[in-house]
Design an enzyme around this catalytic site. Structure first.
Site, mmCIF file in Angstrom:
data_model
loop_
_atom_site.group_PDB
_atom_site.id
_atom_site.type_symbol
_atom_site.label_atom_id
_atom_site.label_comp_id
_atom_site.label_asym_id
_atom_site.label_seq_id
_atom_site.Cartn_x
_atom_site.Cartn_y
_atom_site.Cartn_z
ATOM 1 N NE ARG A 18 -1.403 94.343 31.162
ATOM 2 C CZ ARG A 18 -2.185 94.054 30.113
ATOM 3 N NH1 ARG A 18 -3.485 94.268 30.183
ATOM 4 N NH2 ARG A 18 -1.665 93.554 29.013
ATOM 5 C CB THR A 82 -0.648 91.786 19.146
ATOM 6 O OG1 THR A 82 -1.606 92.848 19.018
ATOM 7 C CG2 THR A 82 -0.551 91.407 20.612
ATOM 8 N N GLY A 142 -10.402 92.914 24.912
ATOM 9 C CA GLY A 142 -10.965 93.539 23.727
ATOM 10 C C GLY A 142 -12.344 92.948 23.456
ATOM 11 C CE LYS A 354 21.038 62.132 47.282
ATOM 12 N NZ LYS A 354 22.403 62.644 47.343
ATOM 13 C CB ALA A 383 15.214 53.996 67.457
ATOM 14 C CB SER A 408 18.551 51.762 69.404
ATOM 15 O OG SER A 408 17.334 51.105 69.133
HETATM 16 C C1 UD1 Z 1 -4.854 91.056 23.881
HETATM 17 C C2 UD1 Z 1 -5.796 91.602 22.809
HETATM 18 C C3 UD1 Z 1 -7.198 91.707 23.407
HETATM 19 C C4 UD1 Z 1 -7.649 90.359 23.937
HETATM 20 C C5 UD1 Z 1 -6.632 89.801 24.933
HETATM 21 C C6 UD1 Z 1 -6.984 88.367 25.272
HETATM 22 C C7 UD1 Z 1 -4.444 93.072 21.397
HETATM 23 C C8 UD1 Z 1 -4.119 94.490 21.062
HETATM 24 N N1 UD1 Z 1 -5.347 92.886 22.368
HETATM 25 O O1 UD1 Z 1 -4.795 92.005 24.917
HETATM 26 O O2 UD1 Z 1 -8.110 92.141 22.400
HETATM 27 O O3 UD1 Z 1 -8.917 90.470 24.548
HETATM 28 O O4 UD1 Z 1 -5.308 89.790 24.356
HETATM 29 O O5 UD1 Z 1 -6.136 87.837 26.241
HETATM 30 O O6 UD1 Z 1 -3.913 92.179 20.779
HETATM 31 N N2 UD1 Z 1 3.077 90.361 22.419
HETATM 32 C C9 UD1 Z 1 4.146 90.274 21.553
HETATM 33 N N3 UD1 Z 1 4.693 91.406 21.071
HETATM 34 C C10 UD1 Z 1 4.223 92.632 21.373
HETATM 35 C C11 UD1 Z 1 3.115 92.726 22.258
HETATM 36 C C12 UD1 Z 1 2.558 91.568 22.753
HETATM 37 O O7 UD1 Z 1 4.608 89.168 21.246
HETATM 38 O O8 UD1 Z 1 4.777 93.610 20.884
HETATM 39 C C13 UD1 Z 1 2.495 89.129 22.964
HETATM 40 C C14 UD1 Z 1 2.526 89.081 24.490
HETATM 41 O O9 UD1 Z 1 3.736 88.480 24.926
HETATM 42 C C15 UD1 Z 1 1.305 88.258 24.835
HETATM 43 C C16 UD1 Z 1 0.356 88.478 23.652
HETATM 44 O O10 UD1 Z 1 1.123 89.077 22.624
HETATM 45 O O11 UD1 Z 1 1.622 86.894 24.955
HETATM 46 C C17 UD1 Z 1 -0.813 89.380 24.017
HETATM 47 O O12 UD1 Z 1 -0.314 90.592 24.551
HETATM 48 P P1 UD1 Z 1 -0.958 91.237 25.854
HETATM 49 O O13 UD1 Z 1 -0.156 92.427 26.212
HETATM 50 O O14 UD1 Z 1 -1.158 90.205 26.880
HETATM 51 O O15 UD1 Z 1 -2.355 91.708 25.278
HETATM 52 P P2 UD1 Z 1 -3.701 91.956 26.099
HETATM 53 O O16 UD1 Z 1 -3.668 93.314 26.680
HETATM 54 O O17 UD1 Z 1 -3.978 90.833 26.992
HETATM 55 MG MG MG Z 2 -2.840 89.282 27.651
#
Ligand code: UD1
Ligand code: MG
Length: 484
Positions: A18, A82, A142, A354, A383, A408
């Protein structure tokens, strides 16, 4: 819960689609640091047995940020959500009983808030404790679905919300404390039942709750602490909050900031009492400012070290330089790296320095370039003085003693030395050393030719006049002809 039972897991493998960027999301900067660095630093005082960062997109670059801070990294490839990221982290959490899990994109959380979350988890004897927040606009997050005042039944992602759940304004920060022996079996039951076909850590909450495990949510004291960075607008908002907190802490320490919202200060900057920052100032890197200094509008200081009572006039740029007490520079001075301006030195408008040392009370007030130069005390640099320190291949030093007067428009062709008390005549090109108390003069001799200009004017007038008259006459003749 002892610290020895605790692990930190930071989920930082995602791309950040995004943001529409070629840079992995957690490497974007807000408040003067990368997002992931802020989070590792906030967790540091928890003194967990290990801090594990799950990396994936641009794994090497993310590791290069977090490993020097003492974190371990584990590779998630591909990034299946996640929940999957947490499963990947499992192999690095051999002996921890509890884990604080944080996303890599919510960098505003305070250590105190994390401590309170751990304490709530411990006191509530919970399987999972969620850090939540109540937001006026919860869209994009969420939502925390509660089954009673104290117990949580699920976290629903925005895309999963039913019509009556849309009004819930308590959001999931994605910061949790888990009891790991409860989390692993619950996570094993989570299916990728969403449009991205990812394993969501949030779905483990409903599994735990349905098994009768205790799941709690602890509301963050300041809802801004949980702001996540999914878009450029989120990044700008998080940066704004960081900058505001930093300015407030300096104001609390006795610094005056005019139009504070226009002033940008990095996290490591310190400034002494009664220092004044005018609008549009930027203090970056490890800049340290003494007491009673004035940094006037539009000046940008990076890794600068200022003593007490220093004045930076408007629109100066200072990088990696030391300015001792009572130094005044600018307006429009440019200090490139590695300068030392000793007490009471003055550098004026359109002067560039510098790698130079300017002695106590020495002045270079107008339109100069001083590079690789050492100047003693109480000297005056006229100057337009230029040190010619570079011959296209190598750099050479210039040494100027105490109480020297440089006229100068002098060019000092380095390497060259000017002894104490010496004078340089204006307009000189100095290629040889000038002895102490001597005069260096190196310019063409002036020749005056009396009456030369008047003579030229007379000659020109004599040749030009007749031509003009004939031109006018012929024009007039043509005009009378036409009328006829
Ligand atoms: C997530 C939460 C959401 C919460 C929000 C808060 C989930 C499904 N949703 O959504 O409930 O309100 O954060 O900010 O968890 N990441 C990994 N591996 C992956 C996917 C993501 O390491 O496979 C990491 C991303 O790099 C990021 C974090 O997990 O730092 C959260 O992922 P992101 O895609 O930002 O989740 P949100 O849509 O913000
Ligand atoms: Mg996020």
């Amino acid at each position: 819960m002892s610290n020895n039972d605790l692990a930190i897991v930071i989920l930082a493998a995602g791309k950040g689609t995004r943001l529409k960027s070629s840079l992995a999301k957690v490497l974007h900067r807000a408040g003067g640091r990368t997002l992931v660095e802020h989070i590792v630093r906030s967790c540091e005082p928890l003194k967990a047995r290990e801090t594990v960062v799950v990396v994936g997109h641009q794994a090497e670059q993310v590791a290069a940020v977090v490993e020097p801070l003492g974190a371990l990294t584990v590779l998630q490839q591909p990034q299946n959500g996640t929940g999957h990221a947490m499963q990947v982290a499992k192999r690095s959490l051999s002996r921890a009983k509890f884990a604080v899990v944080l996303p890599g994109d919510a960098p505003l959380v305070h250590t105190e808030t994390l401590k309170a979350l751990i304490a709530a988890h411990h006191n509530g004897d919970a399987a999972a404790t969620i850090l939540s927040a109540v937001l006026a606009d919860p869209s994009g997050y969420g939502r925390v679905v509660r089954k009673s005042e104290t117990a949580v039944s699920a976290i629903m992602e925005e895309s999963q919300l039913s019509a009556d759940q849309r009004d819930i304004n308590e959001i999931n920060s994605a910061i949790y404390c888990f009891t790991l022996e409860k989390l692993w079996p619950a996570l094993a039951q989570v299916k990728p039942n969403n449009k991205h076909r990812e394993v969501y850590l949030t779905d483990a909450i409903a599994v735990l709750s349905s098994k009768g495990e205790t799941v709690r949510a602890q509301v963050a004291p300041d809802s801004r602490e949980v702001l996540g960075c999914n878009t450029r607008a989120d990044l700008a908002e998080v940066d704004r909050v960081f900058r505001e907190w930093k300015r407030n802490s300096l104001m609390d320490a006795g610094v005056t900031i005019q139009l504070p919202e226009t002033v940008l200060i990095d996290p490591d900057v310190v400034a002494g009492e009664d220092t004044i920052l005018e609008p549009g100032v930027q203090l970056l890197g490890k800049t340290r400012i003494g007491a009673r200094c004035t940094i006037r509008t539009g000046s940008v200081l990076t890794d600068a070290m200022l003593g007490d009572d220093v004045i930076i006039e408007p629109h100066c740029v200072v990088a990696q330089s030391r300015l001792d007490g009572r130094v005044i520079i600018g307006p429009f001075a440019r200090l490139r790296p590695d300068n030392h301006l000793k007490a009471g030195a003055r550098i004026g408008n359109f002067v560039e320095l510098k790698n130079s040392t300017i002695g106590e009370g020495t002045k270079a007030m107008h339109l100069s370039y001083l590079g690789d130069t050492k100047i003693g005390t109480k000297s005056n640099i006229g100057a337009g003085t230029i040190t010619c320190n570079y011959d296209g291949f190598h750099k050479y030093p210039t040494s100027i003693g105490n109480k020297v007067f440089i006229g100068s428009d002098t060019a000092l062709v380095a390497p060259v030395r000017v002894g104490n008390g010496a004078y340089i005549a204006a307009g000189s090109t100095i290629t040889e050393n000038v002895p102490s108390d001597g005069l260096g003069i190196a310019r063409g001799r002036q020749v005056n030719k009396p009456g030369w200009a008047a003579k030229i004017r007379r000659e020109l007038a004599a040749t030009e006049k007749p031509k003009k008259k004939t031109a006018k006459k012929s024009k007039r003749r043509k005009a009378t002809k036409k009328r006829k």
